[in-house]
Write a protein that holds these residues in place. Structure first.
Motif, short mmCIF file in Angstrom:
data_model
loop_
_atom_site.label_atom_id
_atom_site.label_comp_id
_atom_site.label_asym_id
_atom_site.label_seq_id
_atom_site.Cartn_x
_atom_site.Cartn_y
_atom_site.Cartn_z
N ARG A 1 1.60 12.26 11.21
CA ARG A 1 0.92 11.10 11.43
C ARG A 1 1.19 10.43 9.94
N THR A 2 1.47 8.88 10.09
CA THR A 2 1.29 8.09 8.86
C THR A 2 -0.04 7.59 8.31
N LEU A 3 -0.57 8.10 7.30
CA LEU A 3 -2.12 7.49 6.95
C LEU A 3 -1.79 6.45 5.73
N GLU A 4 -2.91 5.56 6.03
CA GLU A 4 -2.77 4.39 4.91
C GLU A 4 -4.28 4.20 4.51
N PRO A 5 -4.52 3.88 3.12
CA PRO A 5 -5.65 3.53 2.49
C PRO A 5 -6.50 2.58 3.34
N TRP A 6 -7.90 3.02 3.46
CA TRP A 6 -8.83 1.94 4.23
C TRP A 6 -10.01 1.63 3.09
N GLU A 7 -10.39 0.41 3.27
CA GLU A 7 -11.29 0.16 2.37
C GLU A 7 -12.79 -0.13 3.13
N ALA A 8 -13.92 0.33 2.43
CA ALA A 8 -15.24 -0.16 3.01
C ALA A 8 -15.78 -1.82 2.34
N VAL A 9 -15.74 -2.60 2.99
CA VAL A 9 -15.84 -4.04 2.52
C VAL A 9 -17.24 -4.65 3.16
N SER B 1 -18.41 -20.09 -1.51
CA SER B 1 -19.85 -19.54 -1.47
C SER B 1 -19.94 -17.95 -0.99
N GLY B 2 -18.90 -17.48 -0.56
CA GLY B 2 -18.77 -16.11 -0.06
C GLY B 2 -18.48 -15.08 -1.13
N VAL B 3 -19.29 -13.95 -1.15
CA VAL B 3 -18.98 -12.67 -1.93
C VAL B 3 -18.36 -11.56 -1.23
N MET B 4 -17.18 -11.11 -1.64
CA MET B 4 -16.52 -10.15 -0.90
C MET B 4 -16.52 -8.76 -1.97
N THR B 5 -17.17 -7.80 -1.66
CA THR B 5 -16.98 -6.52 -2.41
C THR B 5 -16.65 -5.50 -1.65
N PHE B 6 -15.82 -4.22 -2.40
CA PHE B 6 -15.09 -3.34 -1.46
C PHE B 6 -15.10 -1.89 -2.34
N ALA B 7 -14.77 -0.82 -1.91
CA ALA B 7 -14.60 0.43 -2.26
C ALA B 7 -13.69 1.25 -1.24
N PRO B 8 -12.91 2.13 -2.06
CA PRO B 8 -12.23 3.01 -1.32
C PRO B 8 -12.88 3.87 -0.02
N ASP B 9 -12.17 3.90 1.14
CA ASP B 9 -12.68 4.48 2.33
C ASP B 9 -11.89 5.62 2.95
N GLY B 10 -11.14 6.30 1.75
CA GLY B 10 -10.00 7.16 2.32
C GLY B 10 -9.01 6.77 3.17
N TYR B 11 -7.95 7.87 3.57
CA TYR B 11 -6.97 7.47 4.23
C TYR B 11 -7.31 7.82 5.75
N HIS B 12 -6.54 7.03 6.37
CA HIS B 12 -6.77 7.15 7.88
C HIS B 12 -5.71 6.53 8.49
N VAL C 1 0.75 -1.15 0.03
CA VAL C 1 0.07 -0.09 0.00
C VAL C 1 0.99 1.12 -0.31
N ILE C 2 0.42 2.29 -0.44
CA ILE C 2 1.02 3.52 -0.60
C ILE C 2 0.57 4.42 0.77
N THR C 3 1.41 4.90 1.40
CA THR C 3 1.06 5.53 2.71
C THR C 3 1.20 7.26 2.55
N ARG C 4 0.61 7.96 3.47
CA ARG C 4 1.08 9.46 3.34
C ARG C 4 1.36 9.87 4.61
N GLU C 5 2.17 11.08 4.66
CA GLU C 5 2.66 11.73 5.99
C GLU C 5 1.87 12.93 6.11
N GLU C 6 0.97 13.06 7.13
CA GLU C 6 0.15 14.16 7.32
C GLU C 6 0.21 14.62 8.69
N GLU C 7 0.69 16.12 8.95
CA GLU C 7 0.81 16.47 10.35
C GLU C 7 1.57 15.63 11.38
#
Length: 591
Positions: free
Chosen positions: A392-400, A459-470, A384-390
């Motif tokens: 703090r290290t932020l990383e991407p999260w997903e809504a799954v 039998s399971g289905v997993m779907t996701f979308a970006p949830d921003g950097y946290h 994953v690609i992280t960011r530095e803000e104030e």
């Protein structure tokens, strides 16, 4: 103006492409499209996987009005296609499954549409599906719009109920017309004509690209001002603001499934211009006496990166046509010119290139396309690609969203607990199924797909979308928890050796498969790596006795797909990709 520009957006597998089929068939006077399915999904990978990868334009004529339709991808990894397409349209047709309701990608694409100031038309699709609750789906969409900060006008959205599969639609789920004319009437009535200047000097921004071996790169976009004709001289303004002269060769527009030549393209229409070399997405094409660029299209940055390496394994050059660093670099940078969510950069080593994208599927589709074109390469584990803000290290999260059988709830929650996932919601999905909504760090999803498919028995289905950097999650356990079986010899695997090795774990090869020293041939049942000899044959003696013979029964090997291999590898391993094979090897295994 008798033009309507609309994009169809939805979560993956909610029926966008099928609905476009019905709209095309409804307005097909010659009845040439009857029975045609997924007409716009013309790419080989799209038809194989059953998903839309590239946004596509088409146009239909209805009651004297031309409706330009853009079919967009539903998978989160191809969100860059959606973002740039919204600049060409004046409204969005939001599809929602009547049984599933809004899903992660629904939230993502809707937020982008609201940010662009577009008013949506809601289509509740698949109302014929078991467990469909169309009115409940409408209520959930209203709650979603409200949570996204929709304006009063955007909250006053029209609703249409439909079954794209059956080709029926209507304003009430109990009273459907036998065709999709109610939806077409609603589009003509509620989608505003394009707000453009028809008299000013020509201007158009390139929103997407196509390619023809005959005319080269083709720029597609909406004419925002003036008009253009074939052979017109133009100015092209690129990302750096540099201006160059060019000449339009052909002006074309989509009509049904065909692309037809136009004598003149007017403001508001979506057209394709050919003859302009080295054109890129977001470039502005202006009249020859005008330099008035539009703002660059804003696309979210990539969240995942990996390194593409020239294949240096023992089998390098035996199966592919394009092998060198020059071939690899040229192809990757060419892809980045039109794949706006992709980033390609050189590294301090001439045979390695850093490639960043929206997700594993985004990158794996590129790799699969290249291998089918004859390229050989090796790729590293995604990170994953992280960011530095104030500070703090932020990383991407997903809504799954996980859709599983009730019996698998415990295993899923235990796995997500180890990966520090946050459970947001849980609801019954009918017929012994459960739907769980999580917020998970993207880093924790690496390697999850193979585990998820295993403990849900597929039998399971997993779907996701970006949830921003946290803020970076602490204590996340990602990746696999076991070691691998590594070959110590080069040759062809022997059944006798594999029979003895299969007790050590799960094999990825079968008898007769070519292997080399350093190649990963299986998963070890324990946490450490184990170096083995898959070429070992049974020792022969001069004693012949039936009691000494063993019946060799081999378990069928696991043949990993490209996505599975990318999910599986560890940091010290590479996926070797050739037109004929997908192999995993240790990074230090070379010729």
């Amino acid at each position: 103006m008798n033009i309507r520009n609309i994009a169809i957006v939805a979560h993956v597998d909610h029926g966008k492409t099928t609905l476009v089929d019905r709209l095309l068939q409804q307005t097909d006077r010659d009845r040439r499209l009857v029975g045609l399915e997924r007409a716009l999904d013309q790419g080989e990978l799209e038809r194989e996987r059953g998903i839309t990868i590239l946004a596509k334009t088409t146009a239909i004529e209805y009651q004297g009005c031309r409706i330009n339709i853009v079919d967009t991808p539903g998978h989160a990894d191809f969100g860059g296609e959606v973002e740039r397409i919204l600049s060409m349209v004046d409204s969005v047709l939001l599809l929602v499954d009547a049984a599933e309701g809004p899903m992660p990608q629904t939230r993502f694409v809707t937020a982008k549409a609201f940010a662009a100031g577009l008013k949506p038309i809601l289509v509740v699709n698949k109302i014929d599906r078991d467990g469909a609750e169309p009115h409940a789906a409408v209520d959930k969409v209203f709650d979603l719009f409200d949570a996204l900060g929709a304006s009063e006008e955007q909250l006053d959205f029209p609703v249409m109920f439909a079954s794209a599969l059956q080709g029926v639609a209507g304003p009430d789920p109990e009273q459907l017309k036998p065709d999709v004319t109610p939806l077409l009437d609603l589009i003509v009535e509620r989608v505003p004509p394009p707000t453009v200047d028809g008299d000013g000097p020509f201007r158009m921004q390139v929103s997407t690209l196509d390619y023809s071996s005959y005319v080269g790169v083709i720029g597609i976009g909406r004419v925002s001002r003036g008009r253009v004709k074939p052979r017109d001289p133009v100015n092209v303004v690129n990302a750096e603001g540099n201006v160059r002269r060019a000449r339009v060769l052909e002006v074309q527009a989509s009509r049904g499934l065909a692309r037809v030549d136009l004598a003149t393209a007017v403001a508001g229409d979506i057209v394709a211009l050919s003859g302009i070399d080295d054109i890129e997405v977001s470039d502005t094409i202006c009249a020859a006496d005008s330099v008035d660029p539009l703002p660059r299209l804003a696309v979210d940055e990539p969240t995942l990166t990996m390194t593409f390496v020239v294949n240096s394994g023992p089998f390098a050059g035996k199966e592919g046509r394009f092998l060198t660093a020059r071939h690899l670099r040229e192809r990757l940078f060419r892809e980045a010119t039109h794949n706006v969510a992709l980033r390609v950069a050189d590294t301090d080593q001439p045979d390695r290139f850093q490639v960043s994208g929206r997700g594993e599927l985004h990158l794996s589709v590129l790799i699969e396309t290249m291998r089918r074109e004859g390229y050989e390469m090796a790729v590293t584990q995604p990170s994953v690609i992280t960011r530095e803000e104030e500070g703090r290290t932020l990383e991407p999260w997903e809504a799954v969203v996980f859709d599983i059988d009730l019996a698998h709830q415990g295993a899923l929650m235990e796995t997500l607990g180890e990966r520090r996932g946050d459970l947001l919601d849980m609801e019954a999905a009918g017929a012994g199924r459960l739907r769980l909504r999580y917020r998970v760090a993207s880093r924790a999803l690496l390697g999850l797909r193979s585990d998820f498919a295993s403990f849900t028995s597929g039998s399971g289905v997993m779907t996701f979308a970006p949830d921003g950097y946290h803020p970076r999650a602490v204590g996340v356990r990602g990746g696999r928890g076991t070691g691998v079986l590594v070959s110590n010899a080069t040759g062809k695997a022997v059944a006798y050796a594999l029979f003895n090795l299969q007790r050590r774990g799960e094999l990825f090869i079968g008898p007769g498969d070519a292997v080399y020293a350093g190649m990963v041939i299986g998963a070890h049942s324990r946490s450490n790596d184990l170096v083995v000899n898959p070429l070992k044959e049974k020792k022969l003696t001069n004693i012949r006795a039936a009691a000494n013979d063993e019946n060799i029964l081999l378990t069928p090997p696991v043949r990993m797909s490209l996505e599975q291999a990318l999910n599986y590898i560890a940091g010290d391993e590479l996926v070797e990709v050739t037109p004929a094979a997908i192999r995993i090897r240790k990074a230090d295994a070379a010729r």
